[in-house]
Design a protein around this motif. Sequence first.
Motif, PDB file in Angstrom:
ATOM      1  N   PHE A 673       0.992  -1.181  -0.033  1.00 24.01           N
ATOM      2  CA  PHE A 673       0.047  -0.127   0.066  1.00 24.01           C
ATOM      3  C   PHE A 673       0.892   1.237   0.003  1.00 24.01           C
ATOM      4  CE2 PHE A 673      -2.677  -3.287   1.719  1.00 24.01           C
ATOM      5  CZ  PHE A 673      -3.868  -3.080   1.229  1.00 24.01           C
ATOM      6  N   GLN A 674       1.197   1.634  -1.176  1.00 22.21           N
ATOM      7  CA  GLN A 674       2.316   2.720  -1.238  1.00 22.21           C
ATOM      8  C   GLN A 674       1.431   4.058  -1.043  1.00 22.21           C
ATOM      9  OE1 GLN A 674       4.201   2.484  -4.909  1.00 22.21           O
ATOM     10  NE2 GLN A 674       5.118   0.676  -4.798  1.00 22.21           N
ATOM     11  N   ARG A 675       2.327   4.859  -0.294  1.00 19.90           N
ATOM     12  CA  ARG A 675       1.581   6.137   0.335  1.00 19.90           C
ATOM     13  C   ARG A 675       2.090   7.424  -0.781  1.00 19.90           C
ATOM     14  NH1 ARG A 675       3.013   7.926   6.036  1.00 19.90           N
ATOM     15  NH2 ARG A 675       1.831   5.882   6.407  1.00 19.90           N
ATOM     16  N   TYR A 676       0.919   7.918  -1.242  1.00 17.15           N
ATOM     17  CA  TYR A 676       1.153   8.882  -2.357  1.00 17.15           C
ATOM     18  C   TYR A 676       0.838  10.426  -1.850  1.00 17.15           C
ATOM     19  CZ  TYR A 676       1.475   5.079  -5.572  1.00 17.15           C
ATOM     20  OH  TYR A 676       1.800   3.878  -6.003  1.00 17.15           O
ATOM     21  N   GLU A 677       1.275  11.373  -2.359  1.00 18.00           N
ATOM     22  CA  GLU A 677       1.173  12.790  -2.067  1.00 18.00           C
ATOM     23  C   GLU A 677       0.973  13.642  -3.117  1.00 18.00           C
ATOM     24  OE1 GLU A 677       3.905  14.265   1.000  1.00 18.00           O
ATOM     25  OE2 GLU A 677       3.057  12.900   2.371  1.00 18.00           O
ATOM     26  N   LEU A 678      -0.215  13.975  -3.341  1.00 17.05           N
ATOM     27  CA  LEU A 678      -0.515  14.843  -4.815  1.00 17.05           C
ATOM     28  C   LEU A 678      -0.857  16.090  -4.479  1.00 17.05           C
ATOM     29  CD1 LEU A 678      -2.391  12.247  -6.988  1.00 17.05           C
ATOM     30  CD2 LEU A 678       0.192  12.696  -6.750  1.00 17.05           C
ATOM     31  N   ASN A 679      -0.589  17.060  -5.306  1.00 16.16           N
ATOM     32  CA  ASN A 679      -1.009  18.483  -5.129  1.00 16.16           C
ATOM     33  C   ASN A 679      -2.073  18.863  -6.110  1.00 16.16           C
ATOM     34  OD1 ASN A 679       0.934  19.574  -2.948  1.00 16.16           O
ATOM     35  ND2 ASN A 679       2.381  18.779  -4.637  1.00 16.16           N
ATOM     36  N   PHE A 680      -3.129  19.756  -5.692  1.00 16.07           N
ATOM     37  CA  PHE A 680      -3.940  20.359  -6.833  1.00 16.07           C
ATOM     38  C   PHE A 680      -3.552  21.755  -7.130  1.00 16.07           C
ATOM     39  CE2 PHE A 680      -6.150  16.890  -4.429  1.00 16.07           C
ATOM     40  CZ  PHE A 680      -6.016  15.869  -5.577  1.00 16.07           C
ATOM     41  N   ASN A 681      -3.734  22.117  -8.437  1.00 20.35           N
ATOM     42  CA  ASN A 681      -3.386  23.396  -8.794  1.00 20.35           C
ATOM     43  C   ASN A 681      -4.566  24.340  -8.381  1.00 20.35           C
ATOM     44  OD1 ASN A 681      -2.156  25.451  -9.949  1.00 20.35           O
ATOM     45  ND2 ASN A 681      -2.479  24.807 -12.221  1.00 20.35           N
ATOM     46  N   THR A 682      -4.577  25.059  -7.410  1.00 18.64           N
ATOM     47  CA  THR A 682      -5.729  25.865  -7.147  1.00 18.64           C
ATOM     48  C   THR A 682      -5.111  27.024  -6.536  1.00 18.64           C
ATOM     49  OG1 THR A 682      -5.488  25.060  -4.699  1.00 18.64           O
ATOM     50  CG2 THR A 682      -7.315  23.782  -6.115  1.00 18.64           C
ATOM     51  N   PRO A 683      -5.906  28.231  -6.670  1.00 18.66           N
ATOM     52  CA  PRO A 683      -5.854  29.393  -5.987  1.00 18.66           C
ATOM     53  C   PRO A 683      -5.100  29.462  -4.776  1.00 18.66           C
ATOM     54  CG  PRO A 683      -7.946  29.581  -7.352  1.00 18.66           C
ATOM     55  CD  PRO A 683      -7.394  28.163  -6.904  1.00 18.66           C
ATOM     56  N   GLY A 684      -3.946  29.986  -4.957  1.00 14.92           N
ATOM     57  CA  GLY A 684      -3.065  30.354  -3.379  1.00 14.92           C
ATOM     58  C   GLY A 684      -2.161  28.893  -3.162  1.00 14.92           C
ATOM     59  N   HIS A 685      -2.392  27.932  -3.912  1.00 16.13           N
ATOM     60  CA  HIS A 685      -1.703  26.803  -4.098  1.00 16.13           C
ATOM     61  C   HIS A 685      -1.015  26.079  -5.269  1.00 16.13           C
ATOM     62  CE1 HIS A 685      -2.480  26.332   0.355  1.00 16.13           C
ATOM     63  NE2 HIS A 685      -3.855  26.851  -0.074  1.00 16.13           N
ATOM     64  N   THR A 686      -0.690  26.905  -6.030  1.00 13.99           N
ATOM     65  CA  THR A 686      -0.570  26.581  -7.457  1.00 13.99           C
ATOM     66  C   THR A 686       0.983  25.674  -7.545  1.00 13.99           C
ATOM     67  OG1 THR A 686       1.194  28.515  -7.779  1.00 13.99           O
ATOM     68  CG2 THR A 686      -1.416  28.904  -8.252  1.00 13.99           C
ATOM     69  N   CYS A 687       0.801  24.726  -8.520  1.00 12.03           N
ATOM     70  CA  CYS A 687       1.914  23.947  -8.753  1.00 12.03           C
ATOM     71  C   CYS A 687       1.897  23.665 -10.197  1.00 12.03           C
ATOM     72  CB  CYS A 687       1.846  22.526  -7.871  1.00 12.03           C
ATOM     73  SG  CYS A 687       0.154  21.894  -8.304  1.00 12.03           S
ATOM     74  N   VAL A 688       2.980  23.014 -10.866  1.00 10.73           N
ATOM     75  CA  VAL A 688       3.185  22.956 -12.245  1.00 10.73           C
ATOM     76  C   VAL A 688       2.676  21.301 -12.674  1.00 10.73           C
ATOM     77  CG1 VAL A 688       4.826  22.342 -14.115  1.00 10.73           C
ATOM     78  CG2 VAL A 688       5.293  24.318 -12.503  1.00 10.73           C
ATOM     79  N   VAL A 689       1.699  21.220 -13.239  1.00  9.22           N
ATOM     80  CA  VAL A 689       0.796  20.205 -13.635  1.00  9.22           C
ATOM     81  C   VAL A 689       1.639  19.219 -14.162  1.00  9.22           C
ATOM     82  CG1 VAL A 689      -0.954  18.975 -14.897  1.00  9.22           C
ATOM     83  CG2 VAL A 689      -1.483  21.321 -13.846  1.00  9.22           C
ATOM     84  N   GLY A 690       1.992  17.899 -13.443  1.00  9.42           N
ATOM     85  CA  GLY A 690       2.873  16.727 -13.879  1.00  9.42           C
ATOM     86  C   GLY A 690       2.385  15.659 -13.072  1.00  9.42           C
ATOM     87  N   PRO A 691       3.473  14.906 -12.880  1.00  6.63           N
ATOM     88  CA  PRO A 691       3.272  13.428 -12.167  1.00  6.63           C
ATOM     89  C   PRO A 691       2.754  13.478 -10.856  1.00  6.63           C
ATOM     90  CG  PRO A 691       5.370  13.462 -13.240  1.00  6.63           C
ATOM     91  CD  PRO A 691       4.877  14.860 -13.393  1.00  6.63           C
ATOM     92  N   THR A 692       3.097  14.767  -9.871  1.00  9.42           N
ATOM     93  CA  THR A 692       2.514  14.928  -8.604  1.00  9.42           C
ATOM     94  C   THR A 692       1.575  15.913  -8.616  1.00  9.42           C
ATOM     95  OG1 THR A 692       4.513  15.970  -8.157  1.00  9.42           O
ATOM     96  CG2 THR A 692       4.402  13.481  -7.739  1.00  9.42           C
TER      97      THR A 692
END
Length: 1000
Positions: A673-692
């Motif tokens: 059961f691998q543990r994953y952490e993903l970000n969502f590109n939302t206002p105030g919490h922007t990130c470059v869309v990619g694998p995570t």
Amino acid sequence: MNQQHRSTGRQTTLPQHRRRFERSLLSCALVSALFFAAPAAFAQSTGATVRGQVAADARVTATNVETGFSRSVEAGDSGSYSLVGLPPGTYRVSVEAGGQTTARDVVLRVGETVTLDGDAVTQAPENELDTVVITGSVLTETKTSEVGGYVSKRQIESLPQNSRNFLAFADIVPGVVFNTGGDGSTSVRSGAQLSSGINVFIDGVGQKDYILKGGVTGQDSSRGNPFPQLGIAEYKVITSNYKAEYDQLSSAAITAVTQSGTNEFKGSFFWDSVSGGAIARTIREDKGLDKKPDSKDLQYGVSFGGPIIQDRMHFFITYEAKDRDDARQIDPGRNLEIENLPAQFREEARNTTNAPFREDLYFGKIDWTPADDHLIELTVKRREEDELTNIGGQNLSSSGTLKFGEETRIDLRHQYSAANWLNDAHITFEDTTFAPRTASNENGYLLFIPRAGEEANNNPGMDQIIRRGGGGDYQDKGQKGYSLQNDFSFYGWEGHTVKAGIKYKLIDISAFEQSPYSPQFRYDGLRSLTVPYFVQFSASGNGYPTSVESSSKQFGIYLQDDWAITDRLTLNMGLRWDYESTPSYEDHVTPAGLVSALQAWPNINNANVDYDYNDYISNGNNRSAFEGAWQPRLGFSYDLTGDERHVIFGGAGRSYNRNQFDYLSYEKYRLAFQRYELNFNTPGHTCVVGPTCFNWDPSYADPDNLAALVAGTSNGAEVFLINNDLKTPYSDQFSIGMRNAFELFGHDWNSSVTLMHVRSHDGILFTMGNRYPNGEFRNNPALDWGGQPWGESLPGWGRFFLGDNAVETRLNSLLLSLDKPYTRESHWGVSLAYTYSDAEENRSNSDQFSFDYPNLDGVAFTDALGVSKHRLVATGIADFWGMTASAKLTLTSPRSVEAINCYEVTAPGNCYFDPFRPDGTLAYKQLDLSLQKEWDTGTNIKFRVRGDLINAFNWRNYGAGEYSNWRGWDGGADPNFGRRTGDGIERPTRTFKLSVGFIW
């Protein structure tokens, strides 16, 4: 029957579904061996030994006055004799010599060896056994090299307590602490080591927990009791330098003997009750900062025993239950009031007020003496418990954890006694499960808001406010199997009592854990309550087994010789060897894809890296079984005056504990059961869309759709790797001391003073394996400071951790004890136990994780957390005016508290852990009182009423978290460091418990 009688009842009911591990029955290999054998006692020293000098060829007989159990032996030409393997109790010891018989009634305690010479057996046997009053004198063991003490039946029955956990009395022996956590869970520790270092032996059989860290089954983060208190007769606590028969421990050994039926039918019933109104308010409740919730603590039980065949066969059964509803309160982060939370949280926050706990304990025993030289016992124990945990504070009830635990143990024992030897054999079965579940299967909803001053920033630091929905782990762990142990004692060799033993155990151990079970979505309360900016989740489907199972084999042998060189000098010489095969660790194969990723990552393939990852890559053939190696156990005692009143004793020895299966399983079920952490590109919490990083889509609220985002990848997954040459944890123990027996005010007293030194080694530790591109752990290696490589993920995976032997503790201790045993003739007894501890550790609280250093090489030892320099426990029992009063006083100096030092540093930002002790002489003080009255109803039934007043003076004991632990930053000391900044206190506040019951 003198038993504790308390009262209780039932309230909220938890879900009653329980899971069991269904595994095929193990084949049981019966292995036996006879060696020259043992100290003057048998398996794990539950039986007592009487020895001494009488007339040549005299016959010495010990007969239990309650059960009729009898053992006889004929003295040799020198007049020496030994009666071995006597179950604790009151005995009539008679000596037949020259046509005359003399007798004396004596009380024998668990596991002790006492001397009774012929000149002390001077009373004519005036009474028959069926009319004798059980008032035998207590014989005290002084000529032992072990460091420890006893907890008597009278103390278990009479001393005040609130938990009915029989281990709660262990702290009346110097060097032992019984802890009650803020959530009501209990644990026992000794010295600088944690609870995992102890082992409890009941009727000679170890209760070790092979998976979790509580030391024994039923004592890891549980509010329950490991055994019904009505079923415990008495026990012995050995803090160090135990003999060679003790295994699977590195700190204290506790050896208990269970109750047995007698030649009379006897029974008891108790009902304990503590209502919310009988519990004093906390400081915060007095100030109106917290609301005082309702709570209940109800405990009740029954016991019954008697003869099946007079003098030959008896039975004993008991049942105890515990129903608790412990107060809990929601305290949102950033000191927000519940009414200021978003509307969807308020009702559940108001209703999160109690954490229920339910436990049922059963115990039954049949003993049969078909002839004087045979003893057969069959015992069965059953434990069932359910509880709701991890609620309160910022956790609403829906985010809590439902914990289910079950345990069954069966022990069939046969003991045979010959003229100069004794054989004691056990065949045992155990089946234990630990199965926490999330209280809700909904997605976790974690409400955060930006830290003060960062509200306008992009990707600001965030503070958690409240948590709702499914959270935590889903676990299913257990141990099930059989064992055979055989202990053979030989005492026909003049001056020697020799013992040898063998134990073979086949045990199925399994571990399943998915953490977190439900996706944990984080929401920014200042931006959107419906669109998350982050999620943590676990997913399977990568082809790895979801459950770790291991058919483990354990084997141990020992040889012990107690050699009385003279009538004053005794040497105790023992040697032990243990072996354990754990196939899930030994046969593990590191996945090829992970091996390729390690080999291809330049960050860990250059000269600056401080470890070799090849030491952690397993091919299924480069790991070996765990061996406890040879464990010498040496001791001595010297009787200064020849009358056992002033005895010097000491010893040195090594003892191996074991590696917890839970830790060994990390490298397997963290892959499943691998543990994953993903970000969502939302206002105030922007990130470059990619694998995570992804743009939010409402379909991601479905766990299956989340799993699809990472299907076939390991991006962001945590990895655990364990050293192929992992060792078994152990401790080295040294002691020197003196015991004294003396008369004071017309009563017999005992005292002891001991200097003790213990060092433990090879505790398991997981550190970060990720490194910067230059191979360093710090981003400024020249100054040895800077951040750890959190952002340097193993390509295709994520963070990875290395498991090694690294955790160590050191203890220098002074143990003082003084006691006047309770007797019916004197009507009173007292005890005093003082412990001075200079305890150190190289990892705070001996934690199994360390992310602050690449390893513990060269890391300084600091004060062991939670250990007081000074600890005093005093007890007293007195009978007067037809009542029994008792008291227990506990005083401790401040315990070491974790602190962070960014002030006295060699370079800016190079912070380190630097524990401190809050100011003050006394940090914890508690006086408990009890008063009991018993009435004769004119029948065979006696009625009892008892009151226990816990923390009678309502002394305020502030928790470690109430002190500022920030020393300062980069040259600027924090003026508030070490000051008490909060009003949180440790429970219990003053609590009154009412108990009613009867005996017959």
